[in-house]
Motif scaffolding. Sequence first.
Motif, short mmCIF file in Angstrom:
data_model
loop_
_atom_site.label_atom_id
_atom_site.label_comp_id
_atom_site.label_asym_id
_atom_site.label_seq_id
_atom_site.Cartn_x
_atom_site.Cartn_y
_atom_site.Cartn_z
N ARG A 57 35.19 23.96 45.97
CA ARG A 57 33.94 24.64 46.33
C ARG A 57 33.88 26.04 45.70
O ARG A 57 32.90 26.38 45.04
CB ARG A 57 33.82 24.77 47.85
CG ARG A 57 32.50 25.39 48.32
CD ARG A 57 32.56 25.77 49.79
NE ARG A 57 33.45 26.92 50.03
CZ ARG A 57 33.70 27.43 51.23
NH1 ARG A 57 33.18 26.87 52.31
NH2 ARG A 57 34.50 28.48 51.36
N ASP A 58 34.94 26.82 45.90
CA ASP A 58 34.96 28.19 45.41
C ASP A 58 35.64 28.32 44.05
O ASP A 58 35.26 29.17 43.24
CB ASP A 58 35.65 29.10 46.42
CG ASP A 58 34.98 29.04 47.79
OD1 ASP A 58 33.80 29.40 47.88
OD2 ASP A 58 35.64 28.60 48.75
N ILE A 59 36.67 27.53 43.82
CA ILE A 59 37.31 27.46 42.51
C ILE A 59 37.60 25.99 42.20
O ILE A 59 37.71 25.17 43.11
CB ILE A 59 38.62 28.27 42.43
CG1 ILE A 59 39.66 27.76 43.44
CG2 ILE A 59 38.36 29.75 42.62
CD1 ILE A 59 41.02 28.42 43.28
N ASP A 60 37.70 25.67 40.92
CA ASP A 60 38.01 24.30 40.52
C ASP A 60 39.50 24.03 40.68
O ASP A 60 40.34 24.94 40.57
CB ASP A 60 37.61 24.06 39.07
CG ASP A 60 36.10 24.08 38.88
OD1 ASP A 60 35.40 23.58 39.77
OD2 ASP A 60 35.64 24.60 37.84
N PRO A 61 39.87 22.77 40.93
CA PRO A 61 41.30 22.43 40.94
C PRO A 61 41.91 22.70 39.56
O PRO A 61 41.25 22.57 38.54
CB PRO A 61 41.30 20.92 41.24
CG PRO A 61 39.95 20.63 41.80
CD PRO A 61 39.01 21.61 41.17
N GLY A 62 43.16 23.10 39.56
CA GLY A 62 43.84 23.35 38.29
C GLY A 62 44.97 24.33 38.45
O GLY A 62 45.36 24.70 39.57
N TYR A 63 45.51 24.76 37.32
CA TYR A 63 46.60 25.72 37.29
C TYR A 63 46.06 27.08 36.88
O TYR A 63 45.35 27.20 35.88
CB TYR A 63 47.68 25.29 36.30
CG TYR A 63 48.51 24.12 36.77
CD1 TYR A 63 49.66 24.30 37.52
CD2 TYR A 63 48.14 22.81 36.45
CE1 TYR A 63 50.43 23.24 37.95
CE2 TYR A 63 48.91 21.74 36.88
CZ TYR A 63 50.04 21.95 37.62
OH TYR A 63 50.80 20.90 38.04
N TYR A 64 46.42 28.11 37.64
CA TYR A 64 45.90 29.45 37.40
C TYR A 64 47.02 30.47 37.27
O TYR A 64 48.03 30.40 37.98
CB TYR A 64 45.01 29.89 38.57
CG TYR A 64 43.70 29.15 38.68
CD1 TYR A 64 42.54 29.65 38.09
CD2 TYR A 64 43.61 27.94 39.38
CE1 TYR A 64 41.32 28.98 38.21
CE2 TYR A 64 42.40 27.26 39.50
CZ TYR A 64 41.26 27.79 38.92
OH TYR A 64 40.07 27.12 39.03
N GLU A 104 42.04 37.97 40.36
CA GLU A 104 41.61 37.25 39.16
C GLU A 104 42.31 35.90 39.09
O GLU A 104 43.53 35.80 39.22
CB GLU A 104 41.96 38.06 37.91
CG GLU A 104 41.57 37.35 36.60
CD GLU A 104 42.09 38.07 35.38
OE1 GLU A 104 41.27 38.58 34.61
OE2 GLU A 104 43.33 38.14 35.21
N PHE A 105 41.51 34.85 38.89
CA PHE A 105 42.03 33.50 38.69
C PHE A 105 41.74 33.11 37.23
O PHE A 105 40.59 32.87 36.86
CB PHE A 105 41.36 32.51 39.64
CG PHE A 105 41.67 32.75 41.09
CD1 PHE A 105 42.73 32.09 41.71
CD2 PHE A 105 40.92 33.65 41.84
CE1 PHE A 105 43.02 32.31 43.04
CE2 PHE A 105 41.21 33.88 43.18
CZ PHE A 105 42.26 33.21 43.78
N LYS A 106 42.78 33.06 36.44
CA LYS A 106 42.63 32.78 35.00
C LYS A 106 43.31 31.45 34.67
O LYS A 106 44.48 31.26 35.04
CB LYS A 106 43.26 33.90 34.19
CG LYS A 106 43.14 33.73 32.68
CD LYS A 106 43.81 34.89 31.96
CE LYS A 106 43.74 34.73 30.45
NZ LYS A 106 44.42 35.84 29.76
N PRO A 107 42.61 30.51 34.02
CA PRO A 107 43.25 29.24 33.66
C PRO A 107 44.54 29.46 32.88
O PRO A 107 44.57 30.22 31.91
CB PRO A 107 42.19 28.54 32.80
CG PRO A 107 40.89 29.12 33.26
CD PRO A 107 41.19 30.56 33.59
#
Length: 212
Positions: A57-64, A104-107
Amino acid sequence: MTLNKSIAALTLLILVGGYLIYKVFFVSSAISAENRNTENNGASYKVLESQNIIVGRDIDPGYYDVKALDSEGVVAGNKMYENYVLHAEPFYMNGKISIKGKIEFKPSEFKKVVKKNQKIIMKDPGHYVVGTEIPAGNYLLSRTTDKIGVFVDIRHETKSGSLQTIQWDIDEKVKKPIEIELKKGYNVYIKKTGKDGYISNEGDLILEVNNQ
């Protein structure tokens, strides 16, 4: 409802359904060390402030790569000073995370660590995969300062439980480096903390190739 409207509604339903299936099954399944790489990382760049986050909802699933942009921040219980980083933190669909401060959430990009003179310097705490970022091999693990507490956990992607854990307390005098064996596919989690309990990017962990 006319035929054209019915077709449009059906098309929209298919598109929405397909997107949801992609998000739930394909993106979620990509959160795995076995297929972790820059190309299939579903993460997207975000800067968020104090709130409770729901992944999907707020961020996509993944590695950050998670960085604190305030003088003090908290992410999922991890206290961080400004500009300190946690590498490759996994965020799973529907996961709930509490943050404080500006974060900060950075891929994450999964680049191979630099090896120089048979030594690998590990600076940022977080999650690493052997064979992707760290070359497989036998190593001697040490730290450059005893002013940080260190916890290292080595696991296999498909097996439960730790294969090896190393913990060094602050000011603990470690007599000699620890021998570790890293095989392709192993997950290596590194946590470094200062005396105040905050995540630390100070000091380094050294992986030196063990030729014995």
